[in-house]
Enzyme design. Structure first.
Site, PDB file in Angstrom:
ATOM      1  N   ASP A   1     -13.057   5.633 -11.431  1.00 39.19           N
ATOM      2  CA  ASP A   1     -13.573   6.932 -11.855  1.00 39.19           C
ATOM      3  C   ASP A   1     -13.848   6.881 -13.361  1.00 39.19           C
ATOM      4  OD1 ASP A   1     -11.132   7.227 -13.124  1.00 39.19           O
ATOM      5  OD2 ASP A   1     -10.528   9.043 -12.043  1.00 39.19           O
TER       6      ASP A   1
ATOM      7  N   CYS B   1      -8.241   4.028 -11.583  1.00 42.78           N
ATOM      8  CA  CYS B   1      -8.479   5.377 -12.118  1.00 42.78           C
ATOM      9  C   CYS B   1      -7.530   5.527 -13.312  1.00 42.78           C
ATOM     10  CB  CYS B   1      -8.310   6.457 -11.046  1.00 42.78           C
ATOM     11  SG  CYS B   1      -6.661   6.624 -10.334  1.00 42.78           S
TER      12      CYS B   1
ATOM     13  N   THR C   1      -4.372   6.604 -13.478  1.00 48.30           N
ATOM     14  CA  THR C   1      -3.031   6.087 -13.141  1.00 48.30           C
ATOM     15  C   THR C   1      -3.051   5.045 -12.031  1.00 48.30           C
ATOM     16  OG1 THR C   1      -2.811   7.826 -11.499  1.00 48.30           O
ATOM     17  CG2 THR C   1      -1.917   8.294 -13.707  1.00 48.30           C
TER      18      THR C   1
ATOM     19  N   HIS D   1       3.988 -10.026   0.849  1.00 48.58           N
ATOM     20  CA  HIS D   1       4.775  -9.311   1.856  1.00 48.58           C
ATOM     21  C   HIS D   1       3.996  -8.200   2.558  1.00 48.58           C
ATOM     22  CE1 HIS D   1       9.080 -10.438   0.291  1.00 48.58           C
ATOM     23  NE2 HIS D   1       8.261 -11.480   0.352  1.00 48.58           N
TER      24      HIS D   1
ATOM     25  N   HIS E   1       6.892 -10.646   7.903  1.00 46.48           N
ATOM     26  CA  HIS E   1       6.091  -9.693   7.125  1.00 46.48           C
ATOM     27  C   HIS E   1       4.906  -9.182   7.947  1.00 46.48           C
ATOM     28  CE1 HIS E   1       8.592 -10.652   3.775  1.00 46.48           C
ATOM     29  NE2 HIS E   1       8.302 -11.939   3.888  1.00 46.48           N
TER      30      HIS E   1
HETATM   31  C1  RB5 Z   1      -8.692  11.880 -14.046  1.00 48.84           C
HETATM   32  O1  RB5 Z   1      -8.448  12.726 -15.112  1.00 48.84           O
HETATM   33  C2  RB5 Z   1      -7.376  11.425 -13.438  1.00 48.84           C
HETATM   34  O2  RB5 Z   1      -6.754  12.489 -12.780  1.00 48.84           O
HETATM   35  C3  RB5 Z   1      -7.598  10.265 -12.511  1.00 48.84           C
HETATM   36  O3  RB5 Z   1      -8.218   9.223 -13.190  1.00 48.84           O
HETATM   37  C4  RB5 Z   1      -6.366   9.665 -11.869  1.00 48.84           C
HETATM   38  O4  RB5 Z   1      -5.406   9.347 -12.826  1.00 48.84           O
HETATM   39  C5  RB5 Z   1      -5.813  10.394 -10.719  1.00 48.84           C
HETATM   40  O5  RB5 Z   1      -4.869   9.977 -10.049  1.00 48.84           O
END
Ligand code: RB5
Length: 147
Positions: free
Chosen positions: A8, A65, A67, A98, A133
């Site tokens: 993203d 993304c 996180t 695994h 596994h």
């Molecule tokens: C975007 O701001 C953020 O929410 C997205 O990149 C991600 O971290 C969502 O899980």
């Protein structure tokens, strides 16, 4: 290897760097992510990379993304996908050995580019160990077939 990559807006720069890194290493890379910094919705890109992997269009997928969480949650909704969020190489290796993860996810706001490259290297070089596994991975996938 034919690898898909998706992201993203939070991960546009990291996607570009990882894509270039993979191409330098000789992989064929299909870009399913945004190349823009305009705000987009990560579920759309998680679904895209999930479908590309589940259909066999690419062998493995990388999803980035902010996180790694949102895009992996979306990818995991596609039947056949096992997306693992990995912020360090040990988990990345074990997610292949695994769990037979077929999508690697991480956060561009969590790891730096050099750590991200190490995570990718470890993930791509690890092999699924099968045996007990496989039984456990089969159990995970059977959950998809229950109402
Ligand atoms: C975007 O701001 C953020 O929410 C997205 O990149 C991600 O971290 C969502 O899980």
């Amino acid at each position: 290897m034919k690898i898909g990559i998706a992201n993203d807006h939070a991960a546009t720069d990291m996607k570009k760097q990882i894509l270039e890194y993979l191409v330098e290493k000789g992989h064929e890379v299909v870009n399913y992510g945004t190349d823009s910094y305009e705000s987009v919705n990560y579920p759309e890109f998680g679904e895209k990379i999930g479908r590309a992997v589940a259909s066999g269009e690419v062998e493995l997928g990388i999803a980035i993304c902010g996180t790694g969480l949102g895009i992996s949650l979306a990818a995991n909704k596609v039947h056949g996908v096992r997306a693992a969020v990995c912020s360090e190489p040990y988990t990345a290796r074990l997610s292949r050995q695994h769990n037979n993860a077929n999508v690697l996810a991480f956060g561009a706001r969590v790891v730096g580019i050099e750590l991200a490259k190490m995570i990718v290297d470890e993930w791509l070089s690890a092999e699924f160990m099968g045996g007990r596994h496989q039984d456990r991975v089969d159990m995970i996938m059977e959950i998809e077939n229950r109402p």
